[in-house]
Write an enzyme that holds these catalytic residues in place. Sequence first.
Site, PDB file in Angstrom:
ATOM      1  N   PRO A   1      22.864 -39.782  23.023  1.00 24.30           N
ATOM      2  CA  PRO A   1      23.929 -38.806  23.235  1.00 24.30           C
ATOM      3  C   PRO A   1      23.835 -38.040  24.551  1.00 24.30           C
ATOM      4  CG  PRO A   1      22.416 -38.069  21.519  1.00 24.30           C
ATOM      5  CD  PRO A   1      22.087 -39.491  21.812  1.00 24.30           C
ATOM      6  N   ASN A   2      25.002 -37.811  25.114  1.00 26.02           N
ATOM      7  CA  ASN A   2      25.193 -37.011  26.339  1.00 26.02           C
ATOM      8  C   ASN A   2      24.761 -37.716  27.625  1.00 26.02           C
ATOM      9  OD1 ASN A   2      26.236 -34.619  24.981  1.00 26.02           O
ATOM     10  ND2 ASN A   2      24.176 -34.416  24.150  1.00 26.02           N
TER      11      ASN A   2
ATOM     12  N   ARG B   1      25.806 -33.718  34.424  1.00 25.38           N
ATOM     13  CA  ARG B   1      25.056 -32.958  33.422  1.00 25.38           C
ATOM     14  C   ARG B   1      23.722 -32.481  34.009  1.00 25.38           C
ATOM     15  NH1 ARG B   1      21.553 -35.597  28.551  1.00 25.38           N
ATOM     16  NH2 ARG B   1      21.016 -33.659  27.507  1.00 25.38           N
TER      17      ARG B   1
ATOM     18  N   TYR C   1      18.409 -33.946  35.425  1.00 23.08           N
ATOM     19  CA  TYR C   1      18.633 -35.373  35.148  1.00 23.08           C
ATOM     20  C   TYR C   1      19.058 -36.191  36.373  1.00 23.08           C
ATOM     21  CZ  TYR C   1      18.346 -33.714  30.349  1.00 23.08           C
ATOM     22  OH  TYR C   1      17.905 -33.149  29.178  1.00 23.08           O
TER      23      TYR C   1
ATOM     24  N   ASN D   1      16.517 -44.901  25.755  1.00 29.56           N
ATOM     25  CA  ASN D   1      16.451 -43.467  26.020  1.00 29.56           C
ATOM     26  C   ASN D   1      17.225 -42.819  24.876  1.00 29.56           C
ATOM     27  OD1 ASN D   1      16.618 -40.823  26.744  1.00 29.56           O
ATOM     28  ND2 ASN D   1      17.193 -41.198  28.882  1.00 29.56           N
TER      29      ASN D   1
ATOM     30  N   ALA E   1      18.531 -36.708  22.814  1.00 29.13           N
ATOM     31  CA  ALA E   1      18.144 -35.677  21.834  1.00 29.13           C
ATOM     32  C   ALA E   1      17.678 -36.276  20.513  1.00 29.13           C
ATOM     33  CB  ALA E   1      19.315 -34.727  21.602  1.00 29.13           C
TER      34      ALA E   1
ATOM     35  N   HIS F   1      13.955 -36.428  19.368  1.00 28.57           N
ATOM     36  CA  HIS F   1      13.251 -35.295  18.766  1.00 28.57           C
ATOM     37  C   HIS F   1      13.665 -35.031  17.324  1.00 28.57           C
ATOM     38  CE1 HIS F   1      12.607 -34.956  23.010  1.00 28.57           C
ATOM     39  NE2 HIS F   1      13.859 -34.621  23.243  1.00 28.57           N
TER      40      HIS F   1
ATOM     41  N   ASP G   1      13.027 -45.587  12.210  1.00 35.37           N
ATOM     42  CA  ASP G   1      12.919 -46.612  11.159  1.00 35.37           C
ATOM     43  C   ASP G   1      13.589 -47.915  11.588  1.00 35.37           C
ATOM     44  OD1 ASP G   1      11.481 -45.007   9.486  1.00 35.37           O
ATOM     45  OD2 ASP G   1      13.141 -44.521   8.143  1.00 35.37           O
TER      46      ASP G   1
ATOM     47  N   GLU H   1      10.202 -46.762  25.493  1.00 38.75           N
ATOM     48  CA  GLU H   1      10.999 -45.526  25.453  1.00 38.75           C
ATOM     49  C   GLU H   1      11.041 -44.916  26.852  1.00 38.75           C
ATOM     50  OE1 GLU H   1       9.334 -42.746  22.655  1.00 38.75           O
ATOM     51  OE2 GLU H   1      10.611 -41.086  23.315  1.00 38.75           O
TER      52      GLU H   1
ATOM     53  N   HIS I   1      12.566 -41.613  29.328  1.00 36.95           N
ATOM     54  CA  HIS I   1      13.254 -40.333  29.527  1.00 36.95           C
ATOM     55  C   HIS I   1      13.323 -40.074  31.024  1.00 36.95           C
ATOM     56  CE1 HIS I   1      12.939 -39.346  25.274  1.00 36.95           C
ATOM     57  NE2 HIS I   1      11.717 -39.839  25.343  1.00 36.95           N
ATOM     58  N   LEU I   2      14.455 -39.580  31.452  1.00 34.03           N
ATOM     59  CA  LEU I   2      14.598 -39.242  32.871  1.00 34.03           C
ATOM     60  C   LEU I   2      13.661 -38.096  33.245  1.00 34.03           C
ATOM     61  CD1 LEU I   2      18.402 -39.380  32.489  1.00 34.03           C
ATOM     62  CD2 LEU I   2      17.252 -40.718  34.261  1.00 34.03           C
ATOM     63  N   SER I   3      13.660 -37.070  32.400  1.00 35.30           N
ATOM     64  CA  SER I   3      12.847 -35.884  32.690  1.00 35.30           C
ATOM     65  C   SER I   3      11.467 -36.031  32.056  1.00 35.30           C
ATOM     66  CB  SER I   3      13.546 -34.645  32.125  1.00 35.30           C
ATOM     67  OG  SER I   3      13.657 -34.735  30.710  1.00 35.30           O
TER      68      SER I   3
ATOM     69  N   ARG J   1       8.774 -29.529  29.458  1.00 32.81           N
ATOM     70  CA  ARG J   1       9.977 -28.765  29.124  1.00 32.81           C
ATOM     71  C   ARG J   1       9.777 -27.953  27.836  1.00 32.81           C
ATOM     72  NH1 ARG J   1      15.031 -32.448  29.492  1.00 32.81           N
ATOM     73  NH2 ARG J   1      15.994 -30.374  29.449  1.00 32.81           N
TER      74      ARG J   1
ATOM     75  N   ARG K   1      11.037 -30.452  22.777  1.00 30.64           N
ATOM     76  CA  ARG K   1      11.232 -31.770  23.408  1.00 30.64           C
ATOM     77  C   ARG K   1       9.935 -32.558  23.514  1.00 30.64           C
ATOM     78  NH1 ARG K   1      16.510 -31.645  25.557  1.00 30.64           N
ATOM     79  NH2 ARG K   1      17.098 -29.519  26.114  1.00 30.64           N
TER      80      ARG K   1
HETATM   81  C1  DQA Z   1      16.166 -36.992  27.808  1.00 28.74           C
HETATM   82  C2  DQA Z   1      15.322 -35.818  27.331  1.00 28.74           C
HETATM   83  C3  DQA Z   1      15.834 -35.263  26.013  1.00 28.74           C
HETATM   84  O1  DQA Z   1      15.042 -34.165  25.593  1.00 28.74           O
HETATM   85  C4  DQA Z   1      17.268 -34.789  26.155  1.00 28.74           C
HETATM   86  O2  DQA Z   1      17.759 -34.367  24.906  1.00 28.74           O
HETATM   87  C5  DQA Z   1      18.147 -35.795  26.792  1.00 28.74           C
HETATM   88  C6  DQA Z   1      17.643 -36.635  27.868  1.00 28.74           C
HETATM   89  C7  DQA Z   1      15.762 -37.481  29.206  1.00 28.74           C
HETATM   90  O3  DQA Z   1      16.164 -38.568  29.576  1.00 28.74           O
HETATM   91  O4  DQA Z   1      15.076 -36.765  29.944  1.00 28.74           O
HETATM   92  O5  DQA Z   1      19.335 -35.879  26.469  1.00 28.74           O
HETATM   93  O6  DQA Z   1      15.977 -38.077  26.908  1.00 28.74           O
END
Ligand code: DQA
Length: 156
Positions: free
Chosen positions: A11-12, A19, A24, A75, A78, A81, A88, A99, A101-103, A108, A112
Amino acid sequence: MTPTILLLNGPNLNLLGTRQPEIYGHQTLADIEQACRRHGQTLGLAIDFRQSNHEGELVDWIQQARGRAAGIIINPAAYSHTSVAVLDALLAVELPVVEVHLSNIHQREEYRRHSYVSQAAVGVICGFGSHGYILALDAIRRLAAPPTLPPDSEEA
Ligand code: DQA
């Protein structure tokens, strides 16, 4: 046959570019997709690149990867978490998972720092921005389609 990697975004992540760019980055998801396809080509991998804001849709896609994909890069955003359902599904398909994550989620907010998804992942790449996706492709290349080496040779 070219192995296919399912590359999922949660999501997002459709909002990347606008964003919170200070966290990011400025690249859009389309930019990342293009870079992944290009890098995939050099590695001999086909990329099935998707994004959804819906947990159930991500679960459906993961389930469908069984027998079709050679590995999954995710990725989960959210859902990392919060989602036992995504965890599953990943455990159920028995495919190598990386897995991303950009950040750097460990730098953080406290909430997270834990990812359910990590329990299903061979490894986690975080903090390298969009380059993390390229690193994940390099990693999954070895897991999904390991280079065929003569028995005695050292891995490069
Ligand atoms: C994220 C880190 C997550 O905590 C956050 O909710 C995201 C992006 C990242 O790519 O850094 O939406 O997965």
